[in-house]
Design a protein around this motif. Structure first.
Motif, mmCIF file in Angstrom:
data_model
loop_
_atom_site.group_PDB
_atom_site.id
_atom_site.type_symbol
_atom_site.label_atom_id
_atom_site.label_comp_id
_atom_site.label_asym_id
_atom_site.label_seq_id
_atom_site.Cartn_x
_atom_site.Cartn_y
_atom_site.Cartn_z
ATOM 1 N N PHE A 316 -3.257 -5.689 -66.700
ATOM 2 C CA PHE A 316 -4.097 -6.873 -66.512
ATOM 3 C C PHE A 316 -5.115 -6.952 -67.649
ATOM 4 O O PHE A 316 -5.324 -8.032 -68.224
ATOM 5 C CB PHE A 316 -4.804 -6.805 -65.156
ATOM 6 C CG PHE A 316 -5.696 -7.977 -64.857
ATOM 7 C CD1 PHE A 316 -5.238 -9.037 -64.083
ATOM 8 C CD2 PHE A 316 -7.003 -8.019 -65.336
ATOM 9 C CE1 PHE A 316 -6.062 -10.124 -63.801
ATOM 10 C CE2 PHE A 316 -7.828 -9.101 -65.062
ATOM 11 C CZ PHE A 316 -7.358 -10.153 -64.288
ATOM 12 N N MET A 317 -5.736 -5.817 -67.978
ATOM 13 C CA MET A 317 -6.712 -5.781 -69.061
ATOM 14 C C MET A 317 -6.044 -6.109 -70.400
ATOM 15 O O MET A 317 -6.603 -6.821 -71.234
ATOM 16 C CB MET A 317 -7.372 -4.402 -69.128
ATOM 17 C CG MET A 317 -7.981 -3.915 -67.829
ATOM 18 S SD MET A 317 -9.267 -5.016 -67.192
ATOM 19 C CE MET A 317 -10.530 -4.807 -68.435
ATOM 20 N N PHE A 318 -4.835 -5.596 -70.595
ATOM 21 C CA PHE A 318 -4.103 -5.850 -71.833
ATOM 22 C C PHE A 318 -3.814 -7.339 -72.004
ATOM 23 O O PHE A 318 -3.949 -7.892 -73.108
ATOM 24 C CB PHE A 318 -2.793 -5.057 -71.812
ATOM 25 C CG PHE A 318 -1.990 -5.167 -73.076
ATOM 26 C CD1 PHE A 318 -2.277 -4.376 -74.173
ATOM 27 C CD2 PHE A 318 -0.938 -6.069 -73.168
ATOM 28 C CE1 PHE A 318 -1.536 -4.473 -75.347
ATOM 29 C CE2 PHE A 318 -0.191 -6.179 -74.325
ATOM 30 C CZ PHE A 318 -0.492 -5.375 -75.421
ATOM 31 N N LYS A 342 1.619 -5.450 -61.373
ATOM 32 C CA LYS A 342 0.565 -6.211 -60.685
ATOM 33 C C LYS A 342 -0.169 -7.052 -61.720
ATOM 34 O O LYS A 342 -0.907 -6.524 -62.556
ATOM 35 C CB LYS A 342 -0.405 -5.261 -59.969
ATOM 36 C CG LYS A 342 -1.399 -5.982 -59.067
ATOM 37 C CD LYS A 342 -2.225 -4.988 -58.282
ATOM 38 C CE LYS A 342 -3.099 -5.681 -57.244
ATOM 39 N NZ LYS A 342 -4.023 -6.674 -57.801
ATOM 40 N N LEU A 343 0.031 -8.357 -61.655
ATOM 41 C CA LEU A 343 -0.513 -9.254 -62.677
ATOM 42 C C LEU A 343 -1.868 -9.840 -62.314
ATOM 43 O O LEU A 343 -2.600 -10.286 -63.196
ATOM 44 C CB LEU A 343 0.471 -10.409 -62.930
ATOM 45 C CG LEU A 343 1.808 -10.041 -63.581
ATOM 46 C CD1 LEU A 343 2.666 -11.279 -63.720
ATOM 47 C CD2 LEU A 343 1.583 -9.393 -64.934
ATOM 48 N N THR A 344 -2.215 -9.885 -61.032
ATOM 49 C CA THR A 344 -3.461 -10.531 -60.610
ATOM 50 C C THR A 344 -4.465 -9.497 -60.108
ATOM 51 O O THR A 344 -4.117 -8.355 -59.819
ATOM 52 C CB THR A 344 -3.187 -11.540 -59.479
ATOM 53 O OG1 THR A 344 -2.640 -10.833 -58.356
ATOM 54 C CG2 THR A 344 -2.203 -12.612 -59.938
ATOM 55 N N ASN A 345 -5.721 -9.943 -60.017
ATOM 56 C CA ASN A 345 -6.743 -9.092 -59.418
ATOM 57 C C ASN A 345 -6.857 -9.395 -57.934
ATOM 58 O O ASN A 345 -6.025 -10.111 -57.368
ATOM 59 C CB ASN A 345 -8.085 -9.267 -60.142
ATOM 60 C CG ASN A 345 -8.605 -10.700 -60.070
ATOM 61 O OD1 ASN A 345 -8.143 -11.510 -59.238
ATOM 62 N ND2 ASN A 345 -9.537 -11.032 -60.939
ATOM 63 N N ASN A 346 -7.902 -8.868 -57.303
ATOM 64 C CA ASN A 346 -8.041 -9.044 -55.841
ATOM 65 C C ASN A 346 -8.242 -10.502 -55.425
ATOM 66 O O ASN A 346 -7.995 -10.865 -54.278
ATOM 67 C CB ASN A 346 -9.214 -8.209 -55.324
ATOM 68 C CG ASN A 346 -8.907 -6.723 -55.346
ATOM 69 O OD1 ASN A 346 -7.746 -6.325 -55.465
ATOM 70 N ND2 ASN A 346 -9.939 -5.896 -55.250
ATOM 71 N N LEU A 362 6.101 -16.991 -70.943
ATOM 72 C CA LEU A 362 5.884 -15.576 -70.644
ATOM 73 C C LEU A 362 5.232 -15.413 -69.275
ATOM 74 O O LEU A 362 5.622 -14.551 -68.484
ATOM 75 C CB LEU A 362 5.019 -14.924 -71.729
ATOM 76 C CG LEU A 362 4.603 -13.472 -71.492
ATOM 77 C CD1 LEU A 362 5.834 -12.564 -71.442
ATOM 78 C CD2 LEU A 362 3.626 -12.997 -72.555
ATOM 79 N N LYS A 363 4.243 -16.262 -68.985
ATOM 80 C CA LYS A 363 3.549 -16.180 -67.691
ATOM 81 C C LYS A 363 4.533 -16.375 -66.543
ATOM 82 O O LYS A 363 4.553 -15.585 -65.586
ATOM 83 C CB LYS A 363 2.449 -17.246 -67.626
ATOM 84 C CG LYS A 363 1.687 -17.254 -66.311
ATOM 85 C CD LYS A 363 0.723 -18.427 -66.218
ATOM 86 C CE LYS A 363 1.490 -19.725 -66.047
ATOM 87 N NZ LYS A 363 0.590 -20.882 -65.790
ATOM 88 N N GLU A 364 5.352 -17.404 -66.632
ATOM 89 C CA GLU A 364 6.309 -17.671 -65.559
ATOM 90 C C GLU A 364 7.315 -16.531 -65.409
ATOM 91 O O GLU A 364 7.687 -16.144 -64.291
ATOM 92 C CB GLU A 364 7.047 -18.986 -65.851
ATOM 93 C CG GLU A 364 6.153 -20.218 -65.859
ATOM 94 C CD GLU A 364 5.428 -20.419 -64.541
ATOM 95 O OE1 GLU A 364 6.065 -20.216 -63.482
ATOM 96 O OE2 GLU A 364 4.221 -20.754 -64.564
ATOM 97 N N THR A 365 7.739 -15.970 -66.541
ATOM 98 C CA THR A 365 8.701 -14.863 -66.511
ATOM 99 C C THR A 365 8.099 -13.629 -65.852
ATOM 100 O O THR A 365 8.736 -12.974 -65.012
ATOM 101 C CB THR A 365 9.163 -14.515 -67.939
ATOM 102 O OG1 THR A 365 9.744 -15.674 -68.535
ATOM 103 C CG2 THR A 365 10.175 -13.379 -67.931
#
Length: 419
Positions: A316-318, A342-346, A362-365
Motif C-alpha cells: 500500500f505504501m509502495f 491487500k490494496l486498501t486501508n481500514n 493497473l488499478k482494475e487488474t
C-alpha cells in the motif's frame, strides 16, 4: 570617594582612584586572555593572584587578541572556557590545577566540556595519515583537542552533564550533532551513558543512525548502545530512522550509503518492530521505493505483509507514489511476496498513486487480483516462501528439484496480468 565639583569648573571632576580601577581590571583581563592563548603558564599563575580563576574576563576591542572575538566590541569569557574553546592544553591544565571549575556554565548553559565539543576540529575521515602540510596542521589541532578532552575527564568533568537549553543534549549527543567522531569512545570510557536520552527522547544511536553515520553507529554499538531502544514519543528505532534517511528523495538521488542499515541489522536490530502508528522499516522502505533497502530488509526477514494500525500493508505504501509504480520490476516482486494482496486501508481507501488516471488499467487488474480466491498450489507456495524467506531461498534451491524451486520463486509478470 565619589565625584566632586570644584568651584569655577563647568562639570564634575572624576576621582582618579575610582576611574582607574576598571581600566586596570580590563588590562588585567587582556593580559590573562593573551597568556592563556600563548599557553604561558608562569604568567597565568601570576595574574591569577589578582583575578579569581572562575571570574569572567572582559576583553576590549583594541586589545591585541581582538582578532579572535568575531567582530564584537567586547567579549566576556571565563578563563577555562577560553582554554577549552581554543584547545590550549597547557593553559587548561594550569587553570584546573589552580581551582578552575570545569562545570561552570556560560550564558547559554554550556559547561567547559560542552564548549570543547561545540568547537571540535573536524578532519576528513578518509585520511589514514597526513601527507601534506595542511593535513599535518589539522591533525595536530585534532590531537590537541583529544589531549584537552583527556585533561578535562581526568580532572572531574561531568561527562553526562546536559546542556541547559531546550534540547538537553548530553556530551554524547553533542558529539553526534557536530560530527565529533573521535570523542565518542573517550567519553564512553570515562562513564558517559551511551543510552542517555535528550529532550526528544532520542539516544545518541538514534541520532547517528538518523544521519547514516556508520562510524559513529559502529562505535556506539561497540560501547554498549541498545540497538532496539525506541523513541518514546514515536516508537521509532534506530533502524527505522536509518531507513527513513536513506529512503528520502535526497537519499535516493544521492544513492545514500545503506551500510549503516546493514550494520544495525547484523547487530541485532529487530526488523519488524512497529512504531506507534504500526509502521515498520519495510513500510518506510516501500514508500521510499529504493530496491536495495527493500532487498536488504527482506534478507533479514522483514514481514512484507505486516499491517499498520490503519490497515496499510507495505505494498500500500509502495503504491502511494507514481515513481514507485513505474518501477515494474520492483512492483512485480512485491506483488509476488504480498499474501494476501491487500490494496486498501481500514477505511477501504486505495493508495493515492494507484488513483492516477494513467494507472487505471493497473488499478482494475490489481483489484481483481486481490479479490480472486487463491488456489491450493499458490497457498502452498506462499507458505514455503514465508517460512524460508528471502534469506534461505538459495539454501532451499539445493534441496528442491529445479522446476519446483523455479515455480516457488518465480515472480509474477505484471505485463502478463495487464493483457
Amino acid at each position: 570617594m565619589g565625584n566632586i565639583t570644584k568651584k569655577g569648573t563647568r562639570g564634575p571632576v572624576i576621582d582618579r582612584a575610582s576611574s582607574t580601577e576598571p581600566v586596570r581590571s580590563k588590562a588585567l583581563h587582556t593580559k590573562l586572555y593573551e597568556a592563556i592563548m600563548r599557553e604561558d603558564c608562569t604568567t597565568i599563575e601570576t595574574l591569577l593572584r589578582n583575578h579569581p580563576v572562575n571570574q569572567p574576563m572582559t576583553v576590549l576591542a583594541n586589545s591585541t587578541c581582538y582578532r579572535l572575538l568575531l567582530n564584537q566590541p567586547t567579549q566576556s569569557i571565563i578563563p577555562i572556557h577560553l582554554a577549552a574553546k581554543y584547545r590550549k592544553a597547557q593553559s587548561l591544565l594550569c587553570l584546573l590545577e589552580h581551582g578552575a571549575d570545569p562545570e561552570i556554565r556560560d550564558t547559554r548553559g554550556h559547561t567547559t566540556l560542552h564548549l570543547m565539543l561545540l568547537h571540535w576540529p573536524i578532519t576528513p575521515a578518509t585520511w589514514t595519515e597526513p601527507v601534506n602540510r595542511i593535513q599535518r596542521i589539522l591533525t595536530d589541532i585534532q590531537n590537541h583537542a583529544v589531549t584537552c578532552l583527556h585533561i578535562l575527564c581526568e580532572h572531574g568533568a561531568l561527562v553526562n552533564a546536559r546542556v541547559d537549553n531546550d534540547y538537553k543534549y548530553s556530551p554524547l549527543h553533542l558529539a553526534i550533532r557536530y560530527g565529533t567522531y573521535p570523542v565518542l569512545s573517550i567519553l564512553a570510557q570515562n562513564g558517559a551513558h551511551v543510552n542517555a536520552i535528550d529532550e526528544s527522547c532520542m539516544t545518541p544511536l538514534h541520532m547517528a543512525a538518523g544521519i547514516l553515520n556508520k562510524k559513529m553507529t559502529e562505535t556506539l554499538i561497540a560501547c554498549g548502545a541498545n540497538v532496539n531502544c525506541t523513541v518514546s514519543a514515536t516508537g521509532n528505532t534506530a533502524l527505522k530512522l536509518a531507513v527513513c534517511a536513506a529512503s528520502t528523495k535526497a537519499g535516493r538521488l544521492l544513492a545514500a550509503d545503506i551500510s549503516c542499515i546493514r550494520l544495525l541489522l547484523t547487530n541485532g536490530a529487530k526488523v519488524n518492530t512497529q512504531d506507534r502508528e504500526g509502521q515498520t522499516a519495510i513500510h518506510e522502505a516501500c514508500f521510499g521505493g529504493r530496491e536495495a533497502i527493500i532487498n536488504l530488509l527482506l534478507e533479514f526477514e522483514a514481514d512484507v505483509n505486516i499491517l499498520t494500525r490503519n490497515g496499510e500493508a507495505p505494498i500500500f505504501m509502495f503504491l502511494q507514489r507514481r515513481s514507485n509504480i513505474t518501477d515494474t520490476t520492483l512492483l512485480d516482486k512485491l506483488l509476488y511476496l504480498s499474501y494476501p494482496l491487500k490494496l486498501t486501508n481500514n477505511q477501504g481507501i486505495l493508495p493515492t498513486g494507484l488513483l492516477l488516471p494513467e494507472f487505471h488499467l493497473l488499478k482494475e487488474t490489481l483489484i481483481r487480483l486481490s479479490q480472486k480466491p487463491l488456489s491450493l498450489q499458490v497457498i502452498c507456495k506462499n507458505n514455503i516462501r514465508k517460512f524460508y524467506g528471502e534469506k534461505y531461498k538459495q539454501h532451499l534451491k539445493q534441496l528442491l528439484p529445479p522446476k519446483i524451486w523455479d515455480s516457488i520463486y518465480s515472480y509474477c509478470d505484471l505485463s502478463q496480468l495487464l493483457k
